[in-house]
Scaffold this active site. Structure first.
Site, mmCIF file in Angstrom:
data_model
loop_
_atom_site.group_PDB
_atom_site.id
_atom_site.type_symbol
_atom_site.label_atom_id
_atom_site.label_comp_id
_atom_site.label_asym_id
_atom_site.label_seq_id
_atom_site.Cartn_x
_atom_site.Cartn_y
_atom_site.Cartn_z
ATOM 1 N N HIS A 1 0.862 -1.181 0.000
ATOM 2 C CA HIS A 1 0.000 0.000 0.000
ATOM 3 C C HIS A 1 0.903 1.237 0.000
ATOM 4 C CE1 HIS A 1 -2.680 -2.957 2.036
ATOM 5 N NE2 HIS A 1 -3.673 -2.265 1.511
ATOM 6 N N GLU B 1 -10.436 -6.481 -5.559
ATOM 7 C CA GLU B 1 -10.395 -7.564 -4.569
ATOM 8 C C GLU B 1 -11.704 -7.625 -3.789
ATOM 9 O OE1 GLU B 1 -7.870 -8.631 -0.527
ATOM 10 O OE2 GLU B 1 -6.835 -7.704 -2.227
ATOM 11 N N ASP C 1 -4.578 -13.514 -3.562
ATOM 12 C CA ASP C 1 -3.969 -13.189 -2.273
ATOM 13 C C ASP C 1 -3.968 -14.463 -1.441
ATOM 14 O OD1 ASP C 1 -3.296 -10.610 -2.712
ATOM 15 O OD2 ASP C 1 -4.572 -9.743 -1.175
ATOM 16 N N ASP D 1 -11.503 -12.242 9.405
ATOM 17 C CA ASP D 1 -10.381 -12.343 8.476
ATOM 18 C C ASP D 1 -9.083 -12.500 9.261
ATOM 19 O OD1 ASP D 1 -8.856 -12.251 6.221
ATOM 20 O OD2 ASP D 1 -9.289 -10.170 5.708
ATOM 21 N N ASP E 1 -6.175 -13.955 8.148
ATOM 22 C CA ASP E 1 -4.968 -13.797 7.326
ATOM 23 C C ASP E 1 -3.835 -14.735 7.741
ATOM 24 O OD1 ASP E 1 -5.907 -11.816 5.577
ATOM 25 O OD2 ASP E 1 -5.487 -10.225 7.017
#
Length: 439
Positions: A104, A235, A299, A310, A312
């Site tokens: 980012h 996304e 991803d 989420d 991850d």
């Protein structure tokens, strides 16, 4: 000198050691970058990428606890630590042996008090990134803009009810596209972190969707204006932080793109953890996007579906990676997209080597998935069974349905002549048993 500082001392370039034992976790046992499968190197099928935000900006903090990951590159002023972080990242990429990274804009450089200051910070840090890319040959898989963390975006960015906020988001994306061109990014991702609603009572859904579409059209025009040669990706995510997010899942995004005439300008970046949040199976959105020619990148993470948020995590389930890689190989690869590890070590995994162990384990898991997928495809048994199951569409009335020339009158005439169809078994358990043979 800072330029020569080593952050991961004692850790060499990670080797490929297929004979390594179960306790040897600092080597690849299955990922062999140069190995050729179906005419392509393993590294070119997989196109691994390390994400900047989790791996180098993550602190281990969560809503219930303070930071646990105290990294040596987070010392000094914001700009000093940004430069240290970048050098640490490139040391990591090089030792791990990956060719791509993602970031980012606000991960790469700290946000200033004005847009101009933020842009200057980004220019300075990306000058260093360009230098490090040139020295190492490592490339940017994709860039994205953080349009969700700052308080100005609490009601959304491209869907904000205040056009002033939308304009700020547009200015930020303009700079992000400039940076993407500067660094040679192969893709640019849009993730609508707060593009949705928490309450329908204060939301004009039609207006917000139209504004978001027009925002994307502005990005397409600017991309073309500056001659940026990269793939645009959206996304999907169904919820979190919003109650409902407009980019709910693959089919929602594809419907949105087609409705607003944007389907030729975008593909999808699918995150399986988001897919399971939408109530689908791990591979669901990857399969659906690929079936419609819209799968651009993945991803590569996982979550715990029982938790409902989420998490991850790094992907370690070989059945999951086999399904994903089967889809990717069948569509001819992901290029210019790739497998980006949008995953974070657990807040309890505090050693620097844990960052390597997590990536190595995930890369090996995908390598095993790739090998399994290739065997499934080359053997052709499952594909042959599926072809046989749909064989009635290769002739007669089925062929007319296939090519779109059939009519309801012909359907009726066919049934009057042939009567009730004979129902055949779907053989689900047989397919599952054969699939397990390859794992």
């Amino acid at each position: 000198m800072a330029a020569q500082e080593e952050f991961f001392t004692g850790i060499p370039k990670i080797p490929y050691v297929p004979s390594a034992g179960p306790g040897d976790v600092m080597c690849f046992k299955h990922y062999h970058a140069e190995e050729v499968l179906m005419g392509r190197k393993m590294e070119d099928w997989l196109r691994f990428s390390v994400c900047y935000w989790h791996s180098f900006c993550g602190t281990g903090a969560d809503p219930f606890g303070s930071p646990t990951l105290h990294r040596p590159w987070n010392e000094g002023t914001p700009m000093e630590s940004a430069k240290k972080r970048l050098r640490a990242a490139f040391e990591f990429f090089t030792k791990l042996g990956v060719k791509y990274y993602t970031f980012h804009d606000r991960d790469m450089a700290p946000e200033g008090s004005t847009l101009e200051e933020s842009n200057r910070n980004l220019d300075e840090i990306t000058d260093l990134a360009l230098q490090l890319q040139s020295q190492t040959g490592i490339k940017v898989l994709w860039v994205t803009c953080n349009l969700f963390a700052h308080q100005r975006y609490m009601n959304g960015a491209a869907t904000n009810p205040d056009s002033h906020v939308l304009a700020y988001a547009g200015a930020q994306v303009k700079k992000g596209l400039d940076i993407a061109k500067k660094l040679g990014a192969e893709n640019f991702v849009f993730w609508g972190g707060r593009e949705g609603f928490l309450s329908i009572h204060n939301t004009d859904v039609a207006a917000e969707l139209k504004h978001m579409a027009n925002f994307f059209k502005m990005a397409v025009k600017y991309k073309e204006k500056i001659g940026l040669k990269c793939q645009f990706l959206i996304e999907p995510k169904p919820k979190e932080p919003c109650k409902h997010q407009y980019d709910y899942d693959a089919m929602s995004v594809i419907g949105f793109l087609k409705h607003y005439g944007l389907e030729s300008h975008f593909k999808l970046n699918i995150e399986p953890n988001h897919t399971t949040l939408a109530g689908h199976s791990y591979e669901h959105d990857i399969v659906m996007a690929s079936a419609l020619g819209m799968l651009g990148s993945v991803d590569s993470n996982t979550g715990s579906p029982d938790l409902g948020w989420d998490t991850d995590q790094f992907p370690m389930d070989i059945k999951n990676t086999t399904m994903v890689m089967k889809t990717i190989v069948q569509q001819g690869g992901l290029q210019p997209g790739g497998l980006n590890f949008d995953a974070k070590v657990r807040r309890e995994s505090t050693d620097l080597e844990d960052l390597f162990i997590a990536h190595i384990g995930a890369m090996d898991t995908f390598a095993r998935g790739l090998r399994n997928a290739v065997r499934i495809i080359e053997d052709g048994l499952i594909a042959g069974m599926v072809k046989e199951r749909y064989s009635s569409f290769s002739h007669g009335i089925g062929q007319k349905v296939e090519d779109g020339s059939a009519t309801l009158e012909e359907m009726e005439a066919f049934i009057k002549q042939n009567g009730e169809p004979k129902v055949t078994s779907g053989k689900q358990e047989k397919y599952e048993s054969i699939f397990n043979h390859y794992i």
